[in-house]
Design a protein around this motif. Sequence first.
Motif, PDB file in Angstrom:
ATOM      1  N   ASN A 163       0.833  -1.204   0.000  1.00  0.00           N
ATOM      2  CA  ASN A 163       0.000   0.000   0.000  1.00  0.00           C
ATOM      3  C   ASN A 163       0.870   1.257   0.000  1.00  0.00           C
ATOM      4  OD1 ASN A 163      -1.543   2.260   1.473  1.00  0.00           O
ATOM      5  ND2 ASN A 163      -3.135   0.804   0.926  1.00  0.00           N
ATOM      6  N   LYS A 164       0.645   2.096  -0.976  1.00  0.00           N
ATOM      7  CA  LYS A 164       1.489   3.275  -1.125  1.00  0.00           C
ATOM      8  C   LYS A 164       1.393   4.210   0.064  1.00  0.00           C
ATOM      9  CE  LYS A 164       2.390   7.138  -4.280  1.00  0.00           C
ATOM     10  NZ  LYS A 164       2.010   7.792  -5.550  1.00  0.00           N
ATOM     11  N   ARG A 165       0.182   4.377   0.576  1.00  0.00           N
ATOM     12  CA  ARG A 165       0.011   5.300   1.686  1.00  0.00           C
ATOM     13  C   ARG A 165       0.710   4.788   2.938  1.00  0.00           C
ATOM     14  NH1 ARG A 165      -3.547   9.126   0.405  1.00  0.00           N
ATOM     15  NH2 ARG A 165      -5.023   8.730  -1.284  1.00  0.00           N
ATOM     16  N   LEU A 166       0.656   3.476   3.157  1.00  0.00           N
ATOM     17  CA  LEU A 166       1.325   2.910   4.312  1.00  0.00           C
ATOM     18  C   LEU A 166       2.826   3.099   4.198  1.00  0.00           C
ATOM     19  CD1 LEU A 166       1.344   1.290   6.935  1.00  0.00           C
ATOM     20  CD2 LEU A 166       1.330  -0.793   5.565  1.00  0.00           C
ATOM     21  N   GLN A 167       3.377   2.873   3.015  1.00  0.00           N
ATOM     22  CA  GLN A 167       4.809   3.047   2.834  1.00  0.00           C
ATOM     23  C   GLN A 167       5.219   4.496   3.076  1.00  0.00           C
ATOM     24  OE1 GLN A 167       5.973   1.536  -0.983  1.00  0.00           O
ATOM     25  NE2 GLN A 167       5.984  -0.589  -0.293  1.00  0.00           N
ATOM     26  N   GLN A 168       4.386   5.430   2.599  1.00  0.00           N
ATOM     27  CA  GLN A 168       4.699   6.834   2.826  1.00  0.00           C
ATOM     28  C   GLN A 168       4.690   7.165   4.320  1.00  0.00           C
ATOM     29  OE1 GLN A 168       1.743   8.802   0.471  1.00  0.00           O
ATOM     30  NE2 GLN A 168       2.932   8.698  -1.433  1.00  0.00           N
ATOM     31  N   THR A 178       9.946   7.015   9.978  1.00  0.00           N
ATOM     32  CA  THR A 178      11.294   6.457  10.159  1.00  0.00           C
ATOM     33  C   THR A 178      12.332   7.132   9.273  1.00  0.00           C
ATOM     34  OG1 THR A 178      10.871   4.758   8.468  1.00  0.00           O
ATOM     35  CG2 THR A 178      10.332   4.199  10.737  1.00  0.00           C
ATOM     36  N   GLN A 179      12.084   8.373   8.852  1.00  0.00           N
ATOM     37  CA  GLN A 179      12.990   9.017   7.905  1.00  0.00           C
ATOM     38  C   GLN A 179      14.391   9.239   8.491  1.00  0.00           C
ATOM     39  OE1 GLN A 179      11.344  12.831   6.956  1.00  0.00           O
ATOM     40  NE2 GLN A 179      10.941  13.380   9.079  1.00  0.00           N
ATOM     41  N   ALA A 180      14.496   9.302   9.837  1.00  0.00           N
ATOM     42  CA  ALA A 180      15.805   9.518  10.452  1.00  0.00           C
ATOM     43  C   ALA A 180      16.539   8.207  10.760  1.00  0.00           C
ATOM     44  CB  ALA A 180      15.643  10.324  11.744  1.00  0.00           C
ATOM     45  N   LEU A 181      15.902   7.058  10.482  1.00  0.00           N
ATOM     46  CA  LEU A 181      16.511   5.770  10.820  1.00  0.00           C
ATOM     47  C   LEU A 181      17.184   5.161   9.573  1.00  0.00           C
ATOM     48  CD1 LEU A 181      13.600   4.268  12.949  1.00  0.00           C
ATOM     49  CD2 LEU A 181      15.603   5.484  13.767  1.00  0.00           C
ATOM     50  N   ILE A 182      18.125   4.207   9.822  1.00  0.00           N
ATOM     51  CA  ILE A 182      18.753   3.432   8.759  1.00  0.00           C
ATOM     52  C   ILE A 182      17.741   2.454   8.180  1.00  0.00           C
ATOM     53  CG2 ILE A 182      21.005   3.687   9.861  1.00  0.00           C
ATOM     54  CD1 ILE A 182      20.698   0.906  10.979  1.00  0.00           C
ATOM     55  N   ALA A 183      18.067   1.846   7.064  1.00  0.00           N
ATOM     56  CA  ALA A 183      17.153   0.926   6.378  1.00  0.00           C
ATOM     57  C   ALA A 183      16.744  -0.236   7.268  1.00  0.00           C
ATOM     58  CB  ALA A 183      17.827   0.394   5.107  1.00  0.00           C
ATOM     59  N   GLN A 184      17.599  -0.640   8.174  1.00  0.00           N
ATOM     60  CA  GLN A 184      17.290  -1.753   9.071  1.00  0.00           C
ATOM     61  C   GLN A 184      16.134  -1.409   9.996  1.00  0.00           C
ATOM     62  OE1 GLN A 184      20.580  -3.004  11.449  1.00  0.00           O
ATOM     63  NE2 GLN A 184      19.438  -4.567  12.539  1.00  0.00           N
ATOM     64  N   GLU A 185      16.081  -0.156  10.476  1.00  0.00           N
ATOM     65  CA  GLU A 185      15.000   0.266  11.351  1.00  0.00           C
ATOM     66  C   GLU A 185      13.664   0.296  10.612  1.00  0.00           C
ATOM     67  OE1 GLU A 185      14.900   1.023  14.734  1.00  0.00           O
ATOM     68  OE2 GLU A 185      16.738  -0.113  14.574  1.00  0.00           O
ATOM     69  N   LYS A 186      13.702   0.647   9.324  1.00  0.00           N
ATOM     70  CA  LYS A 186      12.468   0.640   8.545  1.00  0.00           C
ATOM     71  C   LYS A 186      11.905  -0.775   8.435  1.00  0.00           C
ATOM     72  CE  LYS A 186      13.649   4.688   5.711  1.00  0.00           C
ATOM     73  NZ  LYS A 186      13.855   5.189   4.344  1.00  0.00           N
ATOM     74  N   MET A 187      12.784  -1.730   8.193  1.00  0.00           N
ATOM     75  CA  MET A 187      12.347  -3.114   8.099  1.00  0.00           C
ATOM     76  C   MET A 187      11.817  -3.611   9.439  1.00  0.00           C
ATOM     77  SD  MET A 187      12.595  -3.899   5.001  1.00  0.00           S
ATOM     78  CE  MET A 187      12.194  -5.623   5.227  1.00  0.00           C
ATOM     79  N   ARG A 188      12.422  -3.156  10.536  1.00  0.00           N
ATOM     80  CA  ARG A 188      11.944  -3.550  11.850  1.00  0.00           C
ATOM     81  C   ARG A 188      10.528  -3.031  12.110  1.00  0.00           C
ATOM     82  NH1 ARG A 188      11.607  -1.468  16.846  1.00  0.00           N
ATOM     83  NH2 ARG A 188      12.462   0.519  16.153  1.00  0.00           N
ATOM     84  N   ALA A 189      10.268  -1.771  11.694  1.00  0.00           N
ATOM     85  CA  ALA A 189       8.936  -1.208  11.875  1.00  0.00           C
ATOM     86  C   ALA A 189       7.903  -1.998  11.082  1.00  0.00           C
ATOM     87  CB  ALA A 189       8.924   0.253  11.449  1.00  0.00           C
ATOM     88  N   LEU A 190       8.254  -2.368   9.851  1.00  0.00           N
ATOM     89  CA  LEU A 190       7.339  -3.151   9.035  1.00  0.00           C
ATOM     90  C   LEU A 190       7.118  -4.529   9.654  1.00  0.00           C
ATOM     91  CD1 LEU A 190       5.692  -3.208   6.439  1.00  0.00           C
ATOM     92  CD2 LEU A 190       7.696  -4.082   5.238  1.00  0.00           C
ATOM     93  N   GLY A 191       8.183  -5.101  10.219  1.00  0.00           N
ATOM     94  CA  GLY A 191       8.057  -6.400  10.878  1.00  0.00           C
ATOM     95  C   GLY A 191       7.142  -6.338  12.085  1.00  0.00           C
ATOM     96  N   GLN A 192       7.196  -5.234  12.838  1.00  0.00           N
ATOM     97  CA  GLN A 192       6.312  -5.071  13.981  1.00  0.00           C
ATOM     98  C   GLN A 192       4.852  -4.996  13.531  1.00  0.00           C
ATOM     99  OE1 GLN A 192       7.853  -1.590  15.899  1.00  0.00           O
ATOM    100  NE2 GLN A 192       9.234  -2.757  17.234  1.00  0.00           N
ATOM    101  N   LEU A 193       4.620  -4.333  12.406  1.00  0.00           N
ATOM    102  CA  LEU A 193       3.260  -4.247  11.878  1.00  0.00           C
ATOM    103  C   LEU A 193       2.723  -5.635  11.564  1.00  0.00           C
ATOM    104  CD1 LEU A 193       0.762  -3.100  10.447  1.00  0.00           C
ATOM    105  CD2 LEU A 193       2.190  -2.708   8.436  1.00  0.00           C
ATOM    106  N   VAL A 194       3.488  -6.409  10.804  1.00  0.00           N
ATOM    107  CA  VAL A 194       3.036  -7.747  10.410  1.00  0.00           C
ATOM    108  C   VAL A 194       2.840  -8.619  11.642  1.00  0.00           C
ATOM    109  CG1 VAL A 194       3.656  -9.813   9.125  1.00  0.00           C
ATOM    110  CG2 VAL A 194       4.136  -7.566   8.165  1.00  0.00           C
ATOM    111  N   ALA A 195       3.769  -8.551  12.606  1.00  0.00           N
ATOM    112  CA  ALA A 195       3.658  -9.354  13.819  1.00  0.00           C
ATOM    113  C   ALA A 195       2.426  -8.962  14.629  1.00  0.00           C
ATOM    114  CB  ALA A 195       4.922  -9.195  14.669  1.00  0.00           C
ATOM    115  N   GLY A 196       2.156  -7.660  14.699  1.00  0.00           N
ATOM    116  CA  GLY A 196       0.976  -7.200  15.435  1.00  0.00           C
ATOM    117  C   GLY A 196      -0.310  -7.706  14.825  1.00  0.00           C
TER     118      GLY A 196
END
Length: 522
Positions: A282-287, A293-311
């Motif tokens: 979803n484009k809006r979710l990615q935005q 997470t604009q101030a985080l490294i790419a790893q932190e972005k993946m972690r946030a997405l992982g938390q979403l899926v896990a939740g």
Amino acid sequence: MRYLGLLVFLTLLLFPAFPQLAAAQDPHVIRVGFDKSLPPLSYLDQDGEAAGFDIELMRKVTEHQGYQLQFIPLELDDAIQMLKAGQLDVMAGLKYTSTRNSFIDFSDSYLTMSDAVVIPSSIRDIAGINDLKEKVAAVQREDAVITQLEGIRGSQILEAFNQPDALDMLFLGRADVFLGNRWTAEYVLQHADEQKHYRIRTGLIPPADYAFAVRKGNYKLLNVLNKGLAEAHHNGTYERLYSQYLEPYSGLAISWWRNLVYGLLIVMGIIFTILIGSFIWNKRLQQEVNRQTQALIAQEKMRALGQLVAGIAHELRNPLTAIKTFVELLPRKIDDPRFRTELVRHVPEEVGRMNRIIEDLLDYSREKPMHREWGNLLELVQSVTDLFMKQIRSEGIMLEIDIPPTLEVFMDRGRIKQVLINLILNAIEAMADAKEKRLSFHVSTEGSMQILKIADSGKGIKEEDALHLFQPFYTTKKQGIGLGLYISQKIMKEHGGRIEVKSAKNTGTTFNLFFANEGDAS
């Protein structure tokens, strides 16, 4: 002679331990601990030998693996501690919990453990788990069901070393109810000839996986057990033991009830798959994730997405597990009218629960058209508090509304109502353990902004939690995916306002809703 006699005494005293010590050092001997008082799963028979479904299944699982089994009868809490300390190799039958999984490895599940509540026939006021409030519940020490009771305010827990002893506490009138294994409860009631004096309620407590447990990191033994379990299912051994020890098992013809539940499972699975896929792309979710997470490294972005899926997976797993339990019970319970009644009542509730989760997630991503108009703020607040008036009175909450009767704000009534409902629910929950419960609504003015202040006398918000309060998918609750306050803040910003929060530990929390009035209502 005196020293010689002492030496002989010590030799005789220690001699019984020598075979066990030698066995413990033999790599071909598996030390199997088991709950010695959990019939018909595990117990000591009249000859003092290990018996029961768990015991026989363990024997069949390992009989062709070249191992010798040394069965050690124990109380549940002792067995768990000995397994954790490496004094046992395996426990024959243990409920899975996330806490235990941190220091124990579990085999594949071979039972779905549905705990039961045993209630005296004279008691008729227990229809759900929350009805155990102010009740004394007898349970086995270290039983996973204790976690469920600890979440019920006012309930009292009476612990026994084993489940038959806990049932004796119920028989003697020291407890109001018993919580524990359904099969053990039926076994004890039958042998004590107490069936007519007590009734068994199932389905009130979420089911749990039941499996063999091994010492952490003993993957060799874990693989042996999993391989043996698969073979036992394949060759019919498991079905024979289940029929012998637990209850009659026969393959009933698939009825439309079973088709209905299977159909619901398939539909929910499809919805779950589509939901995950759509949110990932979803484009809006990615935005939104990128913005957060604009101030985080790419790893932190993946972690946030992982938390979403896990939740999402965690929230959908609970209703899916409940539906799965009904499916597994269908072959044996389809002719039971009470079971059919429970199925018709609970399955739609679980489906509705999943639908509410999906709706919350959709609210996070989709845009809705705004329909703003001038509306009376006092009337809106009163209409929302009326929805909770029964709970407010039963909880003893003092309600105070101080809003000018003529005050109007420019708003989308439906969306602001959603914000108020979310904040009131949070406030009531925060005041659950407060001695003085007070919920107030006041209005003040700051420049061109009208401020609605919603204050409670609850436990307050921790400073570290307050920093993340309006972030999506951040929650401190056992249930919930952390979208309520995020969506509420989003709604207020769409109105040209915002939400601010002030909180102090054990004092209370105030949420300030800022409304930007555009023009004059007159």
